[in-house]
Write a protein that holds these residues in place. Sequence first.
Motif, PDB file in Angstrom:
ATOM      1  N   SER A  88       0.940  -1.278  -0.061  1.00 41.86           N
ATOM      2  CA  SER A  88      -0.090  -0.016  -0.287  1.00 41.86           C
ATOM      3  C   SER A  88       0.815   1.333   0.020  1.00 41.86           C
ATOM      4  CB  SER A  88      -0.989  -0.024   1.209  1.00 41.86           C
ATOM      5  OG  SER A  88      -1.571  -1.119   1.270  1.00 41.86           O
ATOM      6  N   VAL A  89       1.965   1.116   0.772  1.00 40.34           N
ATOM      7  CA  VAL A  89       3.009   2.300   0.852  1.00 40.34           C
ATOM      8  C   VAL A  89       3.446   2.538  -0.480  1.00 40.34           C
ATOM      9  CG1 VAL A  89       4.978   3.226   1.633  1.00 40.34           C
ATOM     10  CG2 VAL A  89       3.701   1.814   3.125  1.00 40.34           C
ATOM     11  N   VAL A  90       3.794   1.587  -1.475  1.00 39.57           N
ATOM     12  CA  VAL A  90       4.125   1.608  -2.871  1.00 39.57           C
ATOM     13  C   VAL A  90       3.221   2.216  -3.587  1.00 39.57           C
ATOM     14  CG1 VAL A  90       5.040   0.307  -4.760  1.00 39.57           C
ATOM     15  CG2 VAL A  90       6.003  -0.050  -2.397  1.00 39.57           C
TER      16      VAL A  90
ATOM     17  N   LEU B  91     -10.905   0.832  -7.699  1.00 37.08           N
ATOM     18  CA  LEU B  91      -9.414   0.441  -7.012  1.00 37.08           C
ATOM     19  C   LEU B  91      -8.812  -0.685  -8.055  1.00 37.08           C
ATOM     20  CD1 LEU B  91     -10.851  -0.601  -3.623  1.00 37.08           C
ATOM     21  CD2 LEU B  91      -8.662   1.049  -4.309  1.00 37.08           C
ATOM     22  N   ALA B  92      -9.406  -0.936  -9.467  1.00 41.15           N
ATOM     23  CA  ALA B  92      -8.890  -1.699 -10.436  1.00 41.15           C
ATOM     24  C   ALA B  92      -7.267  -1.311 -10.702  1.00 41.15           C
ATOM     25  CB  ALA B  92      -9.622  -1.455 -11.670  1.00 41.15           C
ATOM     26  N   GLY B  93      -6.439  -2.022 -10.523  1.00 40.00           N
ATOM     27  CA  GLY B  93      -5.016  -1.834 -10.831  1.00 40.00           C
ATOM     28  C   GLY B  93      -4.313  -1.053  -9.655  1.00 40.00           C
TER      29      GLY B  93
ATOM     30  N   GLN C  57     -11.406  -9.856  -7.922  1.00 37.98           N
ATOM     31  CA  GLN C  57     -11.787  -9.962  -9.488  1.00 37.98           C
ATOM     32  C   GLN C  57     -11.288  -8.918 -10.406  1.00 37.98           C
ATOM     33  OE1 GLN C  57     -13.039 -12.531 -10.933  1.00 37.98           O
ATOM     34  NE2 GLN C  57     -13.458 -11.272 -13.009  1.00 37.98           N
ATOM     35  N   THR C  58     -11.099  -7.562  -9.907  1.00 38.90           N
ATOM     36  CA  THR C  58     -10.714  -6.651 -10.749  1.00 38.90           C
ATOM     37  C   THR C  58      -8.890  -6.783 -10.726  1.00 38.90           C
ATOM     38  OG1 THR C  58     -10.426  -5.143  -8.865  1.00 38.90           O
ATOM     39  CG2 THR C  58     -12.428  -4.664 -10.217  1.00 38.90           C
ATOM     40  N   ALA C  59      -8.518  -7.134  -9.676  1.00 41.16           N
ATOM     41  CA  ALA C  59      -7.254  -7.418  -9.918  1.00 41.16           C
ATOM     42  C   ALA C  59      -6.798  -8.553 -10.699  1.00 41.16           C
ATOM     43  CB  ALA C  59      -6.445  -7.725  -8.333  1.00 41.16           C
ATOM     44  N   ARG C  60      -7.780  -9.737 -10.800  1.00 40.76           N
ATOM     45  CA  ARG C  60      -7.331 -10.686 -11.859  1.00 40.76           C
ATOM     46  C   ARG C  60      -7.606 -10.338 -13.119  1.00 40.76           C
ATOM     47  NH1 ARG C  60     -10.573 -16.344 -10.873  1.00 40.76           N
ATOM     48  NH2 ARG C  60     -12.477 -15.123 -11.114  1.00 40.76           N
TER      49      ARG C  60
ATOM     50  N   PRO D 155      -0.425  -4.519  -8.456  1.00 38.08           N
ATOM     51  CA  PRO D 155      -0.049  -3.184  -7.895  1.00 38.08           C
ATOM     52  C   PRO D 155       0.933  -3.287  -6.892  1.00 38.08           C
ATOM     53  CG  PRO D 155      -2.472  -3.810  -8.053  1.00 38.08           C
ATOM     54  CD  PRO D 155      -1.861  -4.929  -8.290  1.00 38.08           C
ATOM     55  N   GLY D 156       1.320  -2.185  -6.341  1.00 40.59           N
ATOM     56  CA  GLY D 156       1.930  -2.259  -4.977  1.00 40.59           C
ATOM     57  C   GLY D 156       3.468  -2.845  -5.117  1.00 40.59           C
TER      58      GLY D 156
END
Length: 481
Positions: A242-244, A416-418, A442-445, A456-457
């Motif tokens: 999350s910091v990244v 929040l996608a990506g 699901q959005t991450a996938r 991400p991150g």
Amino acid sequence: MPVMQGKELRIVGFLCNWCSYGGADTAGVARAEQPTDLRIIRVPCSGRVDPLFIVKALLNGADGVLVSGCHPRDCHYSAGNFYARRRLEVLKRFLPVIGIDDARFEYTWVSAAEGQRWQQVVTSFTERVHALGAAPRIEDAKPFLKVADMALKPLRTLGTGKNAPLEKLKEAIKAKLPELECVIGWQKGYDDIHTTPLFMKSAEEVDKLVWGPLNVVNTANYLSQFKGKKVGIVVKGCDSRSVVELLQENLISREAVTIFAMPCEGTLDVARVNEKLGRYTIVNAADSDGAGLLVTVDGKKHSLAMEELAQGKCRCCTHPSAVLTDVLVGDAPQAPAAAPTPPELALLDSMGLEERRGFWRGQMERCLRCYACRNACPMCVCRDHCVSDARDPHWMTQEADVVQKLFFQTIHALHLAGRCTGCGECQRACPVGIPILALRQQTARAVEELFGGYKPGFDPAAVPPLLGYEVEEQNIRETRI
Ligand code: FES
């Protein structure tokens, strides 16, 4: 053309002013026969089409949604359709997870000169929607409450961090403290089985720092409020991602943040711990045997084994050690290989569209609209402009119905996608235990599949995929109609 099959359905079309709207006009001027189901909304560019428009239409009774813009390379604003293409493709892959058939949504390109192509696009999409029939409403679905099997075998040995070099970490923080406004970490909370955030400003406060499976809060959530000040932060592997992400989005600056880390051995699923302990009045004691916590509540002893009660995200964790650090204390364990499908998402994968609609109807009926999920999210940074609160434009009513609630959750996931690192704070903070992390997963996938395995991150210098584009997208084949 007469109404197809005797019944007109509700299809919403978002058409770019410069090309597709002109294409529809050309078809009309040429008296080309077209189905009558489409209701056109003219937009300045396909890049103006927020997925929010499409989800709102589909959740509120549209049977299909069509977006049409200028052909790639022909956008009046040069790249609006390239950005739209990425967003709309992610949306297309997201819709089935909430029980909406992705065939009910399509995007395409039609130029102002292509009256004939417009006729073919609108006819073939209308035929497709007619073949599917009227869209089932989420509020009519039969509630279907099923719980994810969180007993997935962990990728690595989980523990309580009993032997972690906490004193060494405290020394490192004390040495840096004079240069910093404060250091964010965790302290013992109101009893022995809860921790709360700690903002260390003195050596005495550093001595309150705790480390272990109860450090569930993502410390990165507090970081952006210190923008412009020099701060330190103690992180687990997931917090560091999350910091990244905050660095990537320029919400904090690298020079202003000192990252302290120790390898994490997993955190407990507080909801399942409470379920195991049942109702209790007082926690008498809590100790660690390395593999779990031994807790005495109301005089009764319980064993909280990490293997049994760790959070789902910890079972699938591939980065127990921080991905970016200034001070790393302890040895970073070998990062496990690729993660399996997280349990919450695996549960949805096992269902059909109807069951998913029933699942989300049941879950949204329990939602309190407290927005704890949003408030706990380190990447929710819109503040006063959040769609849930904004009155101009007024996207959501304050009705406590399933449509409004699912609309909010869907938008939260798509925003929040990506960007979502899967820290799971939304789900952990939910007071009624709704598995909303599944929507982010699901959005991450979708993002990972579409954009070369992007996660991400990990890289502060990377451009999040939905903030960029490729003229020739490798994994997007958008010409479906
Ligand atoms: Fe038509 Fe951008 S102006 S898609």
